[in-house]
Design an enzyme around this catalytic site. Structure first.
Site, PDB file in Angstrom:
ATOM      1  N   LYS A  48       0.828  -1.213   0.000  1.00 53.21           N
ATOM      2  CA  LYS A  48       0.000   0.000   0.000  1.00 53.21           C
ATOM      3  C   LYS A  48       0.864   1.264   0.000  1.00 53.21           C
ATOM      4  O   LYS A  48       2.067   1.197   0.256  1.00 53.21           O
ATOM      5  CB  LYS A  48      -0.923  -0.020   1.212  1.00 53.21           C
ATOM      6  CG  LYS A  48      -0.183  -0.086   2.534  1.00 53.21           C
ATOM      7  CD  LYS A  48      -1.124  -0.379   3.693  1.00 53.21           C
ATOM      8  CE  LYS A  48      -0.311  -0.535   4.969  1.00 53.21           C
ATOM      9  NZ  LYS A  48      -1.144  -0.879   6.116  1.00 53.21           N
ATOM     10  N   ARG A 146     -11.311  -0.325  14.331  1.00 49.47           N
ATOM     11  CA  ARG A 146     -11.519   0.292  13.012  1.00 49.47           C
ATOM     12  C   ARG A 146     -12.518  -0.610  12.284  1.00 49.47           C
ATOM     13  O   ARG A 146     -13.538  -0.941  12.859  1.00 49.47           O
ATOM     14  CB  ARG A 146     -10.189   0.411  12.247  1.00 49.47           C
ATOM     15  CG  ARG A 146      -9.099   1.146  13.044  1.00 49.47           C
ATOM     16  CD  ARG A 146      -7.915   1.532  12.179  1.00 49.47           C
ATOM     17  NE  ARG A 146      -7.415   0.451  11.335  1.00 49.47           N
ATOM     18  CZ  ARG A 146      -6.226   0.430  10.769  1.00 49.47           C
ATOM     19  NH1 ARG A 146      -5.378   1.427  10.963  1.00 49.47           N
ATOM     20  NH2 ARG A 146      -5.844  -0.573  10.014  1.00 49.47           N
ATOM     21  N   TYR A 275      12.844  31.193   5.018  1.00 47.99           N
ATOM     22  CA  TYR A 275      11.587  31.813   5.441  1.00 47.99           C
ATOM     23  C   TYR A 275      11.556  32.011   6.948  1.00 47.99           C
ATOM     24  O   TYR A 275      11.962  31.123   7.705  1.00 47.99           O
ATOM     25  CB  TYR A 275      10.404  30.921   5.058  1.00 47.99           C
ATOM     26  CG  TYR A 275      10.134  30.851   3.578  1.00 47.99           C
ATOM     27  CD1 TYR A 275       9.730  31.978   2.866  1.00 47.99           C
ATOM     28  CD2 TYR A 275      10.259  29.642   2.890  1.00 47.99           C
ATOM     29  CE1 TYR A 275       9.468  31.904   1.505  1.00 47.99           C
ATOM     30  CE2 TYR A 275       9.999  29.559   1.539  1.00 47.99           C
ATOM     31  CZ  TYR A 275       9.608  30.697   0.852  1.00 47.99           C
ATOM     32  OH  TYR A 275       9.348  30.613  -0.481  1.00 47.99           O
ATOM     33  N   MET A 323       9.590  24.571   0.447  1.00 49.09           N
ATOM     34  CA  MET A 323       8.867  23.582  -0.360  1.00 49.09           C
ATOM     35  C   MET A 323       9.800  22.817  -1.299  1.00 49.09           C
ATOM     36  O   MET A 323       9.672  21.613  -1.474  1.00 49.09           O
ATOM     37  CB  MET A 323       7.754  24.262  -1.161  1.00 49.09           C
ATOM     38  CG  MET A 323       6.821  23.288  -1.847  1.00 49.09           C
ATOM     39  SD  MET A 323       5.652  24.080  -2.937  1.00 49.09           S
ATOM     40  CE  MET A 323       4.622  24.958  -1.802  1.00 49.09           C
TER      41      MET A 323
HETATM   42  C1  LIG Z   1      -0.257  -1.924   6.649  1.00 55.00           C
HETATM   43  C2  LIG Z   1      -0.790  -3.209   7.060  1.00 55.00           C
HETATM   44  C3  LIG Z   1       0.069  -4.296   7.254  1.00 55.00           C
HETATM   45  C4  LIG Z   1       1.571  -4.194   7.173  1.00 55.00           C
HETATM   46  O1  LIG Z   1       2.046  -3.531   8.318  1.00 55.00           O
HETATM   47  P1  LIG Z   1       3.615  -3.397   8.611  1.00 55.00           P
HETATM   48  O2  LIG Z   1       3.664  -2.916  10.000  1.00 55.00           O
HETATM   49  O3  LIG Z   1       4.123  -2.399   7.640  1.00 55.00           O
HETATM   50  O4  LIG Z   1       4.200  -4.731   8.417  1.00 55.00           O
HETATM   51  C5  LIG Z   1      -0.506  -5.510   7.553  1.00 55.00           C
HETATM   52  N1  LIG Z   1      -1.846  -5.648   7.679  1.00 55.00           N
HETATM   53  C6  LIG Z   1      -2.693  -4.620   7.521  1.00 55.00           C
HETATM   54  C7  LIG Z   1      -4.150  -4.838   7.673  1.00 55.00           C
HETATM   55  C8  LIG Z   1      -2.191  -3.358   7.212  1.00 55.00           C
HETATM   56  O5  LIG Z   1      -3.034  -2.338   7.069  1.00 55.00           O
END
Ligand SMILES: *Cc1c(COP(=O)(O)O)cnc(C)c1O
Length: 381
Positions: A48, A146, A275, A323
Site C-alpha cells: 500500500k 476500526r 523563510y 517547499m
Molecule cells: C499496513 C498493514 C500491514 C503491514 O504492516 P507493517 O507494519 O508495515 O508490516 C498488515 N496488515 C494490515 C491490515 C495493514 O493495514
C-alpha cells in the site's frame, strides 16, 4: 500513467537531480528472508501507499517475478492499477468497501475484505448479477476499533458468512495495534481473542484456508502467530518498526534518497537564512543549496535538526526547510555544484537511516517513506 511510471521506462530520461535509488535485489532478499523465517506460512507482500514509497507497480512486478504468495493493498484503485499493469498474483484490498465498488472487485479478481453481514449480502448480490463467485477475507476486530466485526460478535458472523453460495470465504484476519511494542500484553490479548474465533471455526467445521494476523512487528516478536500467512509491509523494505524491537529477521533498507548541490555561496553574519529568518551565522560560513523540500516529503518539521551527507561527511540543514529547497551549512569545507548529496541512505561509510529522519520529524519511519512524493523519480537497480 503517473510521472513515476513514465520515469521508470528509462533512467536516462531522469533529469531531476533529486531522486530515489531503489535496490530491487535487497527487497527480493528481504522477501526471501521473511519467507524462510515463517515457512511454511505464506507471505503477503503489503504494497500500500506506493509500496511504502518504493513504487507500487515496479515492486509488484518484482513480487510477481519471485512468485510472492499474495499482495496486499489498502484501496481499490491500487489493486486495479496492478491488474492493469499485468499483475496476476492474488491481491487483497485491506480497507473498507462501499457497495458500488463491489462489482469492480469481482470483475478484476480482487479479494474483498468483508466486515459485516450486510456487506456480505451486497457482495452475494453483485456476484449473482455478474455470474462469478466473489473472493472474500473476513475481517475481525480484536482490538483496533476500526473496520472489522468485534471479536465478541464474531461467532454469528462466521457462521452466517459460511452460508453464502456465491462467496468463497478464502481468509479470515485481524490486525494488531501494538505488535512493535516491547510490552507484549495487548498483542497477546488480541491473539487470544483471535484464537477463540479460530476455535469456533474448528467447532463448527468451517474451513477457511488463510488465517492471518501478523504484520512486521508480530513477525519479529510473536513468531507463534504466523498461522497460514503473514502480512509484512515495512520490513519488506528493510526498515524495522521500532528501535527496541527484536530483530529476528535480518532485513536491509533498499532505498537511497539522493540529490545534488545546485548552488554555493558564503553567508555573512546578520544575513538570516530561509523563510521566517530563523537561523543566522556568527561568522562567515559556506553554504550550498539542494533542490529538495517539503513538497517532496522532506518534512518542514525536520528544520533545525536534519543533516545530509556530502563527500562522506554529515552537515546540518540551516533555516526552515522550504517547499523545494534546503540550505546546508558546510562550515569551512568545500563542496561544488553537482556534488552528490545523500538525504537518506548510505554512501558506504556514513549513513542516515529512515529512523533518524523519523525522529527529526517527530514521527515514525512509515510516515517518512510513504510521504516521499511522486515528483521524486524512482530509479531501480
Ligand atoms: C499496513 C498493514 C500491514 C503491514 O504492516 P507493517 O507494519 O508495515 O508490516 C498488515 N496488515 C494490515 C491490515 C495493514 O493495514
Amino acid at each position: 500513467m503517473n510521472i513515476t511510471d513514465q520515469i521508470q521506462i528509462s533512467t536516462t530520461e531522469v533529469i531531476r537531480p533529486t531522486h530515489l535509488e531503489i535496490d530491487l535485489d535487497k527487497i527480493k532478499q528481504n522477501y526471501l528472508a521473511i519467507k524462510q523465517h515463517v515457512f511454511p506460512s505464506k507471505v503477503m507482500a503489503v504494497l500500500k501507499a506506493n509500496a511504502y514509497g518504493h513504487g507500487l507497480v515496479r515492486i509488484a512486478k518484482l513480487m510477481q517475478e519471485i512468485e510472492a504468495d499474495y499482495l496486499g493493498v489498502a484501496v481499490l484503485e491500487e489493486a486495479i492499477l496492478l491488474r492493469e499493469s499485468g499483475i496476476t498474483l492474488p491481491i487483497l484490498v485491506m480497507g473498507g468497501i462501499l457497495g458500488n465498488q463491489i462489482p469492480l472487485f469481482i470483475k478484476n479478481d480482487l479479494t474483498i475484505t468483508a466486515s459485516s453481514i450486510s456487506k456480505l449480502e451486497q457482495i452475494e448480490e453483485a456476484a449473482i448479477e455478474l455470474g462469478k463467485k466473489a473472493l472474500v477475507h473476513l475481517k475481525i476486530d480484536t482490538g483496533l476499533e476500526r473496520i472489522g466485526v468485534h471479536y465478541y460478535n464474531a461467532e454469528e458472523f462466521v457462521k452466517r458468512a459460511a452460508k453464502f453460495e456465491n462467496i468463497i470465504i478464502e481468509g479470515i484476519y485481524s490486525h494488531l495495534a501494538s505488535s512493535e511494542s516491547q510490552d507484549k500484553s495487548y498483542t497477546n490479548l488480541q491473539i487470544e481473542r483471535f484464537e477463540n474465533i479460530l476455535a469456533v471455526l474448528e467447532k463448527f467445521s468451517i474451513e477457511i484456508k488463510l488465517k492471518h494476523i501478523s504484520n512486521s512487528g508480530a513477525i519479529l516478536q510473536h513468531p507463534n502467530t504466523n498461522y497460514d500467512m503473514v502480512r509484512p509491509g515495512l520490513i519488506l523494505f528493510g526498515v524495522y518498526p521500532s528501535s527496541g524491537i527484536t530483530k529476528r529477521v535480518n532485513v536491509q533498507p533498499a532505498l537511497n534518497w539522493k540529490s545534488r548541490v545546485v548552488y554555493f555561496k558564503v553567508i555573512k553574519p546578520e544575513h538570516p537564512v530561509g523563510y521566517g529568518s530563523t537561523w543566522q551565522t556568527d561568522e562567515n560560513t559556506r553554504a550550498v543549496t539542494i533542490p529538495v523540500g517539503y513538497g517532496d516529503g522532506y518534512f518542514r518539521k525536520m528544520s533545525h535538526q536534519a543533516e545530509v551527507i556530502i563527500r562522506g561527511k554529515r552537515y546540518p540543514v540551516i533555516g526552515t526547510i522550504s517547499m523545494d529547497q534546503i540550505v546546508i551549512n558546510i562550515g569551512n569545507d568545500s563542496a561544488y555544484n553537482d556534488d552528490e548529496v545523500i538525504l537518506l541512505g548510505s554512501d558506504g561509510n556514513v549513513s542516515i537511516a529512515c529512523e533518524e529522519l523519523a525522529s527529526w520529524a517527530d514521527t515514525i519511519p512509515y510516515e517518512i517513506l510513504t510521504n516521499i512524493n511522486t515528483r521524486v523519480p524512482r530509479i531501480y537497480k
